[in-house]
Structures are given as C-alpha cells and as structure tokens.
Design an enzyme around this catalytic site. Structure first.
Site, mmCIF file in Angstrom:
data_model
loop_
_atom_site.group_PDB
_atom_site.id
_atom_site.type_symbol
_atom_site.label_atom_id
_atom_site.label_comp_id
_atom_site.label_asym_id
_atom_site.label_seq_id
_atom_site.Cartn_x
_atom_site.Cartn_y
_atom_site.Cartn_z
ATOM 1 N N ARG A 22 -4.323 5.841 -1.561
ATOM 2 C CA ARG A 22 -3.603 4.692 -2.113
ATOM 3 C C ARG A 22 -4.189 4.321 -3.451
ATOM 4 O O ARG A 22 -5.403 4.166 -3.587
ATOM 5 C CB ARG A 22 -3.709 3.477 -1.186
ATOM 6 N N SER A 113 2.018 1.363 2.578
ATOM 7 C CA SER A 113 2.109 0.455 3.730
ATOM 8 C C SER A 113 2.498 -0.966 3.342
ATOM 9 O O SER A 113 3.542 -1.192 2.746
ATOM 10 C CB SER A 113 0.781 0.499 4.472
ATOM 11 N N HIS A 114 1.615 -1.914 3.638
ATOM 12 C CA HIS A 114 1.891 -3.332 3.428
ATOM 13 C C HIS A 114 1.509 -3.786 2.021
ATOM 14 O O HIS A 114 1.698 -4.947 1.684
ATOM 15 C CB HIS A 114 1.093 -4.145 4.451
ATOM 16 N N ASP A 279 6.248 -4.065 8.284
ATOM 17 C CA ASP A 279 5.710 -3.927 6.930
ATOM 18 C C ASP A 279 6.468 -2.888 6.113
ATOM 19 O O ASP A 279 7.527 -2.396 6.531
ATOM 20 C CB ASP A 279 4.228 -3.554 7.002
ATOM 21 N N ASP A 281 6.241 0.341 5.470
ATOM 22 C CA ASP A 281 6.654 1.625 6.046
ATOM 23 C C ASP A 281 6.990 1.532 7.538
ATOM 24 O O ASP A 281 7.189 2.561 8.195
ATOM 25 C CB ASP A 281 5.578 2.690 5.809
ATOM 26 N N ASP A 283 5.377 0.563 10.299
ATOM 27 C CA ASP A 283 4.524 0.838 11.459
ATOM 28 C C ASP A 283 3.823 -0.418 11.983
ATOM 29 O O ASP A 283 3.297 -0.411 13.080
ATOM 30 C CB ASP A 283 3.506 1.952 11.181
ATOM 31 N N ARG A 284 3.834 -1.497 11.206
ATOM 32 C CA ARG A 284 3.189 -2.731 11.678
ATOM 33 C C ARG A 284 4.221 -3.684 12.280
ATOM 34 O O ARG A 284 5.413 -3.591 11.977
ATOM 35 C CB ARG A 284 2.511 -3.448 10.516
ATOM 36 N N THR A 346 -11.629 1.862 13.033
ATOM 37 C CA THR A 346 -10.374 1.458 12.402
ATOM 38 C C THR A 346 -9.669 2.688 11.820
ATOM 39 O O THR A 346 -10.302 3.505 11.158
ATOM 40 C CB THR A 346 -10.668 0.446 11.282
ATOM 41 N N GLU A 366 -6.030 -4.757 15.517
ATOM 42 C CA GLU A 366 -5.870 -6.135 15.072
ATOM 43 C C GLU A 366 -5.020 -6.228 13.818
ATOM 44 O O GLU A 366 -4.476 -7.282 13.515
ATOM 45 C CB GLU A 366 -7.242 -6.777 14.835
ATOM 46 N N SER A 367 -4.912 -5.128 13.079
ATOM 47 C CA SER A 367 -4.193 -5.132 11.805
ATOM 48 C C SER A 367 -2.689 -4.982 12.028
ATOM 49 O O SER A 367 -2.010 -4.284 11.277
ATOM 50 C CB SER A 367 -4.723 -4.030 10.897
ATOM 51 N N LYS A 378 1.494 4.130 14.826
ATOM 52 C CA LYS A 378 1.849 2.813 15.330
ATOM 53 C C LYS A 378 3.318 2.573 14.986
ATOM 54 O O LYS A 378 3.853 3.192 14.059
ATOM 55 C CB LYS A 378 0.938 1.742 14.762
ATOM 56 N N ARG A 498 -13.834 -7.562 5.294
ATOM 57 C CA ARG A 498 -13.133 -8.152 6.437
ATOM 58 C C ARG A 498 -14.168 -8.657 7.432
ATOM 59 O O ARG A 498 -15.075 -7.920 7.838
ATOM 60 C CB ARG A 498 -12.250 -7.119 7.130
HETATM 61 C C1 G16 Z 1 -3.939 1.302 7.974
HETATM 62 C C2 G16 Z 1 -4.426 2.109 9.135
HETATM 63 C C3 G16 Z 1 -4.827 1.194 10.259
HETATM 64 C C4 G16 Z 1 -5.843 0.189 9.780
HETATM 65 C C5 G16 Z 1 -5.290 -0.568 8.596
HETATM 66 C C6 G16 Z 1 -6.310 -1.484 7.960
HETATM 67 O O1 G16 Z 1 -2.754 0.671 8.324
HETATM 68 O O2 G16 Z 1 -3.447 2.997 9.594
HETATM 69 O O3 G16 Z 1 -5.353 1.977 11.281
HETATM 70 O O4 G16 Z 1 -6.159 -0.710 10.802
HETATM 71 O O5 G16 Z 1 -4.890 0.345 7.601
HETATM 72 O O6 G16 Z 1 -7.355 -0.710 7.472
HETATM 73 P P1 G16 Z 1 -8.497 -1.335 6.577
HETATM 74 O O7 G16 Z 1 -9.071 -2.458 7.394
HETATM 75 O O8 G16 Z 1 -9.451 -0.212 6.338
HETATM 76 O O9 G16 Z 1 -7.859 -1.881 5.326
HETATM 77 P P2 G16 Z 1 -1.485 0.770 7.364
HETATM 78 O O10 G16 Z 1 -0.416 -0.002 8.073
HETATM 79 O O11 G16 Z 1 -1.941 0.120 6.076
HETATM 80 O O12 G16 Z 1 -1.228 2.219 7.209
#
Ligand code: G16
Length: 545
Positions: A22, A113-114, A279, A281, A283-284, A346, A366-367, A378, A498
């Site tokens: 990213r 993602s988000h 979100d 993409d 998955d959330r 994570t 938790e995310s 997810k 975090r």
């Molecule tokens: C991604 C990962 C998740 C993770 C989240 C937050 O989600 O797929 O497993 O929990 O990032 O990660 P971090 O705490 O390292 O920022 P997503 O939805 O952004 O792909």
C-alpha cells in the site's frame, strides 16, 4: 503481438505489509513502479502456478489504468487464462471465491482497503494464492526479495481491453475473460443463509436493514442480494454506487467514519433493525443495532455461539481463531462448545493454514473482519447476512441478542485507540521502551491490576511450523484484562500506533456500562506503562474504535 522487455530498477520499498503493498497513488504512478512489483509477483510463482490469474479491484482511482497495465504484463508473461472483473471490479471476498471456484493459480486484487482513494489517496496491490487467501509470509518475502533485485519486466504491446461487457478475447496465447462476479458470490451466500426466511421477514415488514456501501465495491453485490434476491427496499442501500474517490470519504466502516449510518441507527424512532457497512474492498463489516454498536470481537463471539441457527453451519463448528489483539470473547464460546481456539498474529493470511487444514470454521479480527471457511478472506456481506439471518430466526433485536450473550458468557469491554501519522522514530522508541521492560513486569501491581505475563507475541503456525515473531506487545492481567500495543502494517504515512485495551466482566457483573468509562482505570494503567501522550505530545487518539 510483440512482447517487449523493459529495463527497470529494483525498488527496496516494495515490501508487502499486513495486507499487500500500500502506497500513495502518486507513488504507484512512478514510472515502472507498478510493473516492477507485478513482475516480482509473477517471478516468485512456481512455473506450474503461473498459468491462470484473476484480476480486479475495488474501483478506486488508478484501478482502470493499473488493470490495463497488469493485463499487458500477464499476457507478456504468458498466462494462458486471465479472468477480469467486469468494469475492473472485484470485491476481495468475491475474488477469493472465484479463485477457488475456477481453480485459478492466484489473483491480483487492487485495493488499499479502507484507506481513502482519489488522486491524493492510497492505492494497493494484493496477491492471493490458489487457495484464494492472501499470500502467506513466505510468498510475500519472496516477492519482496525479487522486487528488490529486478532489472526488467515483460509486457505485451496491445490495445486496452474493454471491460464494460462480459466477453472473452484471445490475445496471442492468452484468453482474457471479462466476468460478472456478482452472481457467483450471491449464489454462494444463498447456499449459506436462509434467504427464504429473510425474504419473508422483509415482506412482512418485520425486518428492516440500512446497508452503507460507502461508495465502494459492495454496492453492486448488496443490490443483487438485499434488493433483488431478498426484496429489501431500494432505500435500504446507502452510497451504493462505487466511486473512484469513495465520494471523497473514508471507506472505513467504523464509528469514526460511517457517520451517516450511525445517525440513521441512532434515531429515537423508526431506526431499522440492522445497520451495517463495508469498506473499500468489501471484506470488512460494521454491525449496528438500534442505538447499539457491536464490537467486531463480540460479533465474532455471537456468530460462533449461534452458528447452528444458520443453514450453512447447522452441523456446528470445528474451531475458531482470532487475531491476537482481538478480545477474548470468542475464546469463552469455544471453551463452552469444547472446540479449539487459535490466537494468530494480525493479518488474515495467518488464518489460511488453519482453514485449509480444517481446524477452524470461523475466524475474525478486531479490525472489523469476520469470516468462515466458505472462502479464504474476511467477508463483509457474509457477516451482515449472518446477522440478518440471526435476527430473522430469533426475532430479537441486535441489542437483545448481544446482551443475552453477555449474560451467558460475561462481557469483554474493549476499545482500540489509534495514534496516526506519528513520527516513526518516536513510535518505534515507545514500543522499544516497553519491550525493554517486559521481563520485569510480571508480578507488578498497578492500581489493583496485577500483571501475570508480558511478552512480544510470537506465533508458531501449528500446520507448517513457521514462526512469526515480534507481532505485538501483550501485557496480560490474568483473565481480568489485557493491554496490547503494536504498530500498524497498513498505513502509508508515518507510523500508526494501535493500543488495544480489554477488561472482562463476568455475567453477574456490570454489563451495560459505557465502554470508555468502564475502561478508564485500565487506560490509566496503560498510560503509565506506555506514555503515548507524554512522548508524542498528542492529547488523545485520532480514532477510537
Ligand atoms: C488488513 C488485514 C487485517 C488486519 C488489518 C489491520 O485489513 O487484512 O488482517 O487486521 O489490515 O492491520 P494493521 O493493524 O496492521 O493496520 P484490510 O481490510 O485493510 O485488508
């Protein structure tokens, strides 16, 4: 059709994080940058797994251009069959499903993602393997290594492929098929959940939903599922048209960013029974009841406890897994059910082996991530449908279901505080200072909270034995409480720290206190151990979820 070999220079910063690579859009737009990373992905694949590929993204800015570039690279690298989402769209869960259903060698999903999109926003590239799940660490390490030494890539000279209609083209030795992923995905959801019952409740006016697609990828999937198949009103969908800049908003389904949905769910009268959002993409997920927020950790626990209420899981579950910072609520359900419970670092990729090996049925983080063995990612809409199915069966409100859960298992009060865009050196020093104290912490009593253990979480995968070290600091106060701290692996600017804080209250205790008030003493303990505000000069977290 000519294939050209283009010289490039290695990029040392192409190290995939928690979920793919990213960066800012402008970073990806540097000459050869995207090509370099994609060629590194292709080069890191075994020859026998370099034939068929899925390609699509969440529709964010630069999606269209990147897809055409990757198509040219895939043709240039001799992929025989390349499936592309119509309009270039694929949600992450749909991509996982299609890779598995069509037995492809892997897939490239374009998403950050988000994270916000648009010319000044973020872009991302994720690679999922033939299992349909995110590439495990040994694969991402190979990709990174290759990207840091690559000197050339192979690219076909060809016209852009039109992606508006589903059709297929033969280009040299490659077959490019533009496909509609919505039907396959909706069909799978229909197999797992009781669409008949939900449809009936909607028709009777007994059930109402507000679903916020946040101008991101799930709009078309949600329309097909909620409106076309389940008969929900069109007005149930908010922000259902995908936009490259997500309507200039932050496509992050949480209390900080899904404000419109919260306002609807907090109306004093007439709020729908279920409020949900996904979100960028898809998955959330975030789950809301009328004036009620369900933490992702609680949501996972409730789904696990209620698995048999839903057709796809009638036979029960074999085990569960949660990421380390996720609350221990699901552990209590697993203990009662007598099934295994795994604690992983994570990153969804760590669930892959457990799912492939048949050790778990549900997993979550938790995310705002929840999912099951139906795919290897997810799945936002899956979680929303699960809750809808539960509401239809139990005929109770979201709050009633969660409170009944707490009365049975107790409540894990939980909060996450994010400190974003910190100076990386200060953030790393803060974590290092706490790390240095870890061995001296057990036995220490801080304001009545007694530390029983403290470590930097290390995970040994029970399936392949691989070790993942330094996955976050855990300060454990027995069964009573935990404080966890780690640096995010998904940010694109500075460091994001975090802090995760949780405290258990047994069934007979105070179950309906406001979270931040209940956790205040433990948050004070945390500031003693980890003086974030003092060392960063911040007055508080940027985001609380
Ligand atoms: C991604 C990962 C998740 C993770 C989240 C937050 O989600 O797929 O497993 O929990 O990032 O990660 P971090 O705490 O390292 O920022 P997503 O939805 O952004 O792909």
């Amino acid at each position: 059709m000519p294939v050209r070999t283009i010289s490039t220079q290695p990029y040392a910063d192409q190290k995939p994080g928690t979920s793919g690579l990213r960066k800012r859009v402008a970073h990806f737009q540097q000459p050869h940058y995207l090509e370099n990373f994609v060629q590194a992905i292709f080069d890191s694949l075994e020859p026998a797994r370099r034939n068929t590929l899925l390609l699509g993204g969440d529709g964010r800015y630069f999606n269209d251009e990147a897809i055409q570039t990757i198509l040219r690279l895939a043709v240039g690298n001799g992929f025989r069959r390349i499936l592309v989402g119509q309009h270039g769209y694929l949600s992450t869960p749909a991509a996982s499903l299609l890779i598995r259903r069509y037995q492809l060698d892997g897939g490239i999903i374009l998403s950050a993602s988000h994270n916000p999109g648009g010319p000044d926003g973020d872009f991302g590239v994720k690679f999922n393997t033939h299992s349909g799940g995110p590439a495990p660490e040994k694969v991402t390490a190979r990709i990174h290594q290759r990207a840091s030494s690559l000197t050339q890539y192979r690219i076909a000279e060809m016209e852009p492929v039109p992606l508006q209609d589903c059709h297929s083209w033969q280009v040299a030795d490659s077959r490019i098929e533009v496909i509609d992923s919505v039907q396959d995905y909706a069909d799978l959801m229909q197999e797992l959940f009781d669409f008949e019952l939900i449809r009936q409740r909607f028709a009777e006016g007994q059930l109402h939903i507000a679903y916020d697609a946040m101008h991101a990828i799930t709009g078309p999937y949600a329309r097909e599922i909620f409106v076309n198949r389940l008969g929900a009103a069109q007005a149930s969908l908010l922000n259902a048209a995908p936009k490259p800049d997500f309507g200039e908003a932050h496509p992050d389904p949480n209390l900080a960013h899904a404000r419109q949905l919260q306002a609807i769910m907090n109306q004093s009268s007439g709020a729908p029974d279920l409020g949900a959002a996904s979100d960028g993409d898809g998955d959330r997920n975030m789950i809301l009841g009328q004036g009620f927020f369900v933490t992702p950790s609680d949501s996972l626990a409730v789904l696990a406890a209620n698995a048999q209420q839903v057709p796809g899981y009638r036979e029960g579950i074999v085990g569960v897994a949660r990421s380390m910072p996720t609350s221990r609520a699901v552990d209590r359900v697993a203990a009662q059910l007598g099934v295994a419970c795994y604690e992983t670092p994570t990153g969804w990729k760590f669930f892959g082996n457990l799912l492939d090996d048949g050790r778990i049925t549900f997993c979550g983080e938790e995310s705002f991530g929840t999912g099951s063995a139906h795919i290897r990612e997810k799945d936002g809409l899956w979680a929303v449908l699960f809750w809808l199915n539960l509401l239809a069966v139990r005929r109770e409100s979201v709050a009633e279901i969660v409170m009944a859960h707490w009365r049975e298992y107790g409540r894990d009060y939980y909060t996450r505080h994010d400190y974003e865009n910190l100076d990386s050196r200060i953030a790393e020093q803060l974590v290092a200072d706490l790390q240095a104290q870890l061995t001296s912490l057990p036995g220490r009593n801080i304001n009545g909270f007694v530390i029983t253990s403290a470590d930097n979480f290390c995970y040994k995968d029970p399936v392949d034995g691989s070790l993942s070290e330094h996955q976050g600091l855990r300060i454990i106060f027995g069964e009573q409480a935990r404080i966890v701290v780690r640096l995010s692996g998904t940010g694109t600017e500075g460091a994001t720290l975090r802090l995760y804080v949780e405290q258990y209250e047994p069934p007979e205790g105070e179950l309906i206190e406001p979270t931040e008030r209940f956790l205040q003493p433990l948050l004070a303990v945390s500031e003693t151990l980890l003086p974030i505000c003092h060392k960063t000069g911040r007055v508080g977290p940027d985001v609380i979820t």
